[in-house]
Structure formats: structure tokens, C-alpha cells
Design a protein around this motif. Sequence first.
Motif, short mmCIF file in Angstrom:
data_model
loop_
_atom_site.label_atom_id
_atom_site.label_comp_id
_atom_site.label_asym_id
_atom_site.label_seq_id
_atom_site.Cartn_x
_atom_site.Cartn_y
_atom_site.Cartn_z
N THR A 1 0.72 -1.28 -0.01
CA THR A 1 0.04 0.10 0.01
C THR A 1 0.93 1.36 -0.10
O THR A 1 0.41 2.17 -0.42
CB THR A 1 -0.85 0.05 1.23
N ALA A 2 2.08 1.38 0.51
CA ALA A 2 2.89 2.33 0.73
C ALA A 2 4.38 1.99 0.28
O ALA A 2 5.24 2.17 1.28
CB ALA A 2 2.90 3.13 2.01
N PRO A 3 4.77 1.49 -0.96
CA PRO A 3 6.00 1.31 -1.13
C PRO A 3 7.04 2.38 -0.75
O PRO A 3 6.75 3.54 -1.32
CB PRO A 3 5.92 0.75 -2.93
N GLN A 4 8.38 1.86 -0.54
CA GLN A 4 9.27 2.93 -0.45
C GLN A 4 10.38 2.75 -1.38
O GLN A 4 10.77 1.62 -1.91
CB GLN A 4 9.85 2.76 1.10
N ASP A 5 10.77 3.90 -2.11
CA ASP A 5 11.54 3.82 -3.14
C ASP A 5 13.29 3.86 -2.48
O ASP A 5 13.85 4.84 -2.15
CB ASP A 5 11.60 5.00 -4.11
N THR A 6 13.74 2.72 -2.20
CA THR A 6 14.81 2.30 -1.22
C THR A 6 16.10 3.06 -2.26
O THR A 6 17.14 3.38 -1.73
CB THR A 6 15.22 0.97 -1.04
N SER A 7 15.97 2.74 -3.60
CA SER A 7 16.99 3.18 -4.35
C SER A 7 17.31 4.77 -4.20
O SER A 7 18.35 5.31 -4.47
CB SER A 7 16.74 2.87 -5.77
N LEU A 8 16.08 5.53 -4.13
CA LEU A 8 16.29 7.03 -4.16
C LEU A 8 17.01 7.33 -2.79
O LEU A 8 17.70 8.12 -2.81
CB LEU A 8 14.88 7.62 -4.17
N ARG A 9 16.59 6.59 -1.57
CA ARG A 9 17.09 6.86 -0.39
C ARG A 9 18.66 6.52 -0.43
O ARG A 9 19.23 7.42 0.27
CB ARG A 9 16.34 5.88 0.52
N ARG A 10 18.83 5.37 -0.99
CA ARG A 10 20.45 5.16 -0.95
C ARG A 10 21.19 6.33 -1.82
O ARG A 10 22.24 6.69 -1.68
CB ARG A 10 20.65 3.65 -1.92
N GLU A 11 20.71 6.56 -3.20
CA GLU A 11 20.94 7.84 -3.98
C GLU A 11 21.41 9.17 -3.04
O GLU A 11 22.26 9.62 -3.13
CB GLU A 11 20.37 8.01 -5.27
N ASP A 12 20.30 9.48 -2.47
CA ASP A 12 20.41 10.68 -1.43
C ASP A 12 21.52 10.50 -0.43
O ASP A 12 22.28 11.50 -0.42
CB ASP A 12 19.16 10.73 -0.80
N LEU A 13 21.76 9.13 0.24
CA LEU A 13 22.99 8.77 1.02
C LEU A 13 23.97 9.21 0.43
O LEU A 13 24.96 9.76 1.03
CB LEU A 13 22.57 7.68 1.85
N GLU A 14 24.17 8.49 -0.64
CA GLU A 14 25.60 8.72 -1.56
C GLU A 14 25.97 10.24 -1.90
O GLU A 14 27.09 10.62 -1.62
CB GLU A 14 25.59 7.67 -2.70
N LYS A 15 24.76 10.82 -2.21
CA LYS A 15 25.17 12.18 -2.68
C LYS A 15 25.65 13.01 -1.42
O LYS A 15 26.40 14.00 -1.37
CB LYS A 15 23.76 13.03 -3.22
N GLU A 16 24.75 12.90 -0.25
CA GLU A 16 25.21 13.41 1.23
C GLU A 16 26.70 13.32 1.39
O GLU A 16 27.27 14.11 2.00
CB GLU A 16 24.30 13.12 2.06
N ARG A 17 27.07 12.06 1.32
CA ARG A 17 28.20 11.68 1.46
C ARG A 17 29.62 12.53 0.80
O ARG A 17 30.49 12.81 1.28
CB ARG A 17 28.55 10.13 1.26
N TYR A 18 29.10 12.56 -0.49
CA TYR A 18 30.22 13.43 -1.21
C TYR A 18 30.06 14.96 -1.03
O TYR A 18 31.29 15.55 -1.08
CB TYR A 18 30.08 13.17 -2.82
N GLN A 19 29.03 15.37 -0.73
CA GLN A 19 28.73 16.82 -0.58
C GLN A 19 29.01 17.38 0.99
O GLN A 19 29.53 18.55 0.98
CB GLN A 19 27.23 17.21 -0.71
N LYS A 20 28.82 16.45 1.93
CA LYS A 20 29.27 16.97 3.26
C LYS A 20 30.40 17.63 3.64
O LYS A 20 30.55 18.56 4.24
CB LYS A 20 28.75 15.80 4.20
N PRO A 21 31.44 16.83 3.09
CA PRO A 21 32.94 17.35 3.52
C PRO A 21 33.24 18.69 2.95
O PRO A 21 33.74 19.61 3.37
CB PRO A 21 33.79 16.30 2.64
N ARG A 22 32.53 18.73 1.50
CA ARG A 22 32.75 20.31 1.06
C ARG A 22 32.01 21.19 1.70
O ARG A 22 32.22 22.46 1.92
CB ARG A 22 32.53 20.07 -0.35
N ALA A 23 30.69 20.96 2.14
CA ALA A 23 30.01 21.98 2.77
C ALA A 23 30.38 22.17 4.17
O ALA A 23 30.47 23.26 4.63
CB ALA A 23 28.38 21.30 3.29
N ASP A 24 31.09 21.05 4.95
CA ASP A 24 31.69 21.44 6.27
C ASP A 24 33.11 22.34 6.05
O ASP A 24 33.28 23.31 6.81
CB ASP A 24 32.34 20.06 6.63
N LEU A 25 33.71 21.95 4.96
CA LEU A 25 34.86 23.00 4.83
C LEU A 25 34.37 24.43 4.34
O LEU A 25 35.02 25.43 4.86
CB LEU A 25 35.71 22.64 3.44
#
Length: 336
Positions: A20-44
Motif C-alpha cells: 500500500t505504501a511502497p518505499q523507493d529504497t534506491s532513491l534513499r540510497r542515492e540521497d545518502l551517497e550524494k550526501e556523503r560526497y557533498q558533506k565534506p565540501r559543505a563542512d569546509l
Amino acid sequence: GLVEVLLEVVKELEREEIVTAPQDTSLRREDLEKERYQKPRADLLEFCEWLENTKKPAATEEKEDFGPFPRRAWGEEGGTDAKDAGPETKDEESKLSPTQALVQQIVDKAIYFLTHSSPLIRARILSVLTSSISSLSNTKSTLLPSIHTAWPFILNRFKDPEPFVVTEAAELITALVEHVGGFMDIKVWDDIWPNFVHLISRLEKADKQYALTRRDHPNMLGIPSAYTTSHRLYRAILRTTSHSVSVLVAKDKVFWEVLLVCRRFLNKHGHEELQKLARDLYIEAAMKNADAVWLALKGSVDREPSFLDLADDIRQNVELIFTSIDGKVGEPINVK
């Protein structure tokens, strides 16, 4: 019998929730990967901005007129009544659906059976809780208090004399990390990881006794069979730790300990499934701190510095790990 029925009910409700409420785990995974790459630059960038602001002269603060204010305690005569202070905050959490309400009731009742004298019931109750997490993950206001109440009992299950109960407890932690990771940061690294280290040490001693009778690879961790107790426990530990490294934030000391403790699973003479899980763990860890992964594995292969010396033959798996992370962390890594 009743516990088995509850388990089947929860699993069926879980399947209905997914339909009834499927979750798109692939999108959640892509968001996590994107956050990993962007966070160090954002912190700097944030640090550079802060550093520039510290060099600016301090601005003189102007006194601000806040207008009239009460001069008596709330509720006293002549003061402002407490009930007029402002509107009551509303509960913004989504209400439980009938299915979720049923699952929540099952969870609340099942917690008390975590200390049952029967190990089979303890294991089944842990499985019930694991299957309930996905259904209640979007209603954290009801799920998290239940987990908080059950936490001491869940921790005790990692010291359970029956290995299959410990395995079920590890699967529960994996589900919690996946669905309510923000709640699990401190609990995993402060409570669960020390239990894993103790468990690995205990199993390693038992495996060495078996290895002495084989006399083929005495330094190998684990017995080369997917059906042994130690293999199932190692598999659960690696899966839980890998997922925790991927999703949660670990302190540098704990992160380094994970890298050192799990090296032994890279032994080329170990079971292939454990080698694969260990490689995945280090690849996930490289997304967080590639330099630490390189130092731990390169030092283990070269056997220097001396505190990184390891008797296990892990070169083959280290080469595979470095090859996998080359395109993700930058320049090619040489293990020769």
C-alpha cells in the motif's frame, strides 16, 4: 504457538504496508551517497566562512527595546495568567493507521517476553520486533518509546547463551539502523559494538581450538562452513556493522577500532561469504574516511608500523577493496 501466530501476523501486515505504501529504497540510497560526497565540501565551506567572521571586528551591540514585560510571576494577581501565554502545541505526528495500531499493540505486549525462559520464544520475539520496525518507522513518536523501554532487554540478548538468539538480536539492530538511524547513533557504538568485539573474541578462541585439529590454516577466523554457529554470528555482526558504518556517524576512535577488528575477516582462506561481507564493510567505510581505511589495510599488508601487523593473508582482498574504491575516493591506490 501464540508467538508463531504473532510473527506471521506481523509479517503479513508488513507485506500489506509495503504494497500500500511502497518505499523507493534506491532513491534513499542515492540521497545518502550524494550526501556523503557533498558533506565534506559543505563542512569546509562552513569552516572557512566561520574563520572569516572571526577576523572581522566585533560589532557594537545596540540595546533593543523589547517593550513592556511582566513584573510578577506567571499566574499571580496582577500578572499574566499562564493559560494566556500562548496556544498549546499540536501533535504533528501522523496518526496510526489501523494496521500500525495493531502492530504497535503487538510490540508493546511482546517486549515482556524478551526475558522468557525459553530461548526459542526469545528468538521469535526478537523476530517479531524486527518485522515490526518497517511498519512503524514513519510513526517514531510511538515506536521509539517502545524501543527505549525494551533496550536493556535487547542488550541482554547479546549475552544470551544461545547463538541463534544473538543472531536475531543483531538482525533487529540492523532493522533499527536502517529505519530509525538517527535514534541509533550512540546506542550502536556505545552499547552494541563493545558486545560485538567481545563476541568476536570469544568465537575466535573457539575457532582456534578447532583450527588446531585441522592444522591447515591455524590463523583463519571461522570454520569453512556456512552452517556453523560461528559463521551465522559472524555474518550477522558484519551485516550490522557494515550498515551502521554506512548510515550512522561513529567517533574516530570507534571507527578505527572497527577497521582493525574486522581485518581478520579478509583472510583469503575464510568462507567466501564472510570475505564478501568484510569487503563491503571496508568499501562503505572508505566513503566516510578513505585515508583511515588505506592506513589500516596498507599497514596490515606491509606489516608496518608494527602495531598493524597481522598474521592473516589479506592481500588479495585488500587489492579488491582498493580497486573498488579507486573511482570513488580519487587517485588509484597501490597496495604493492
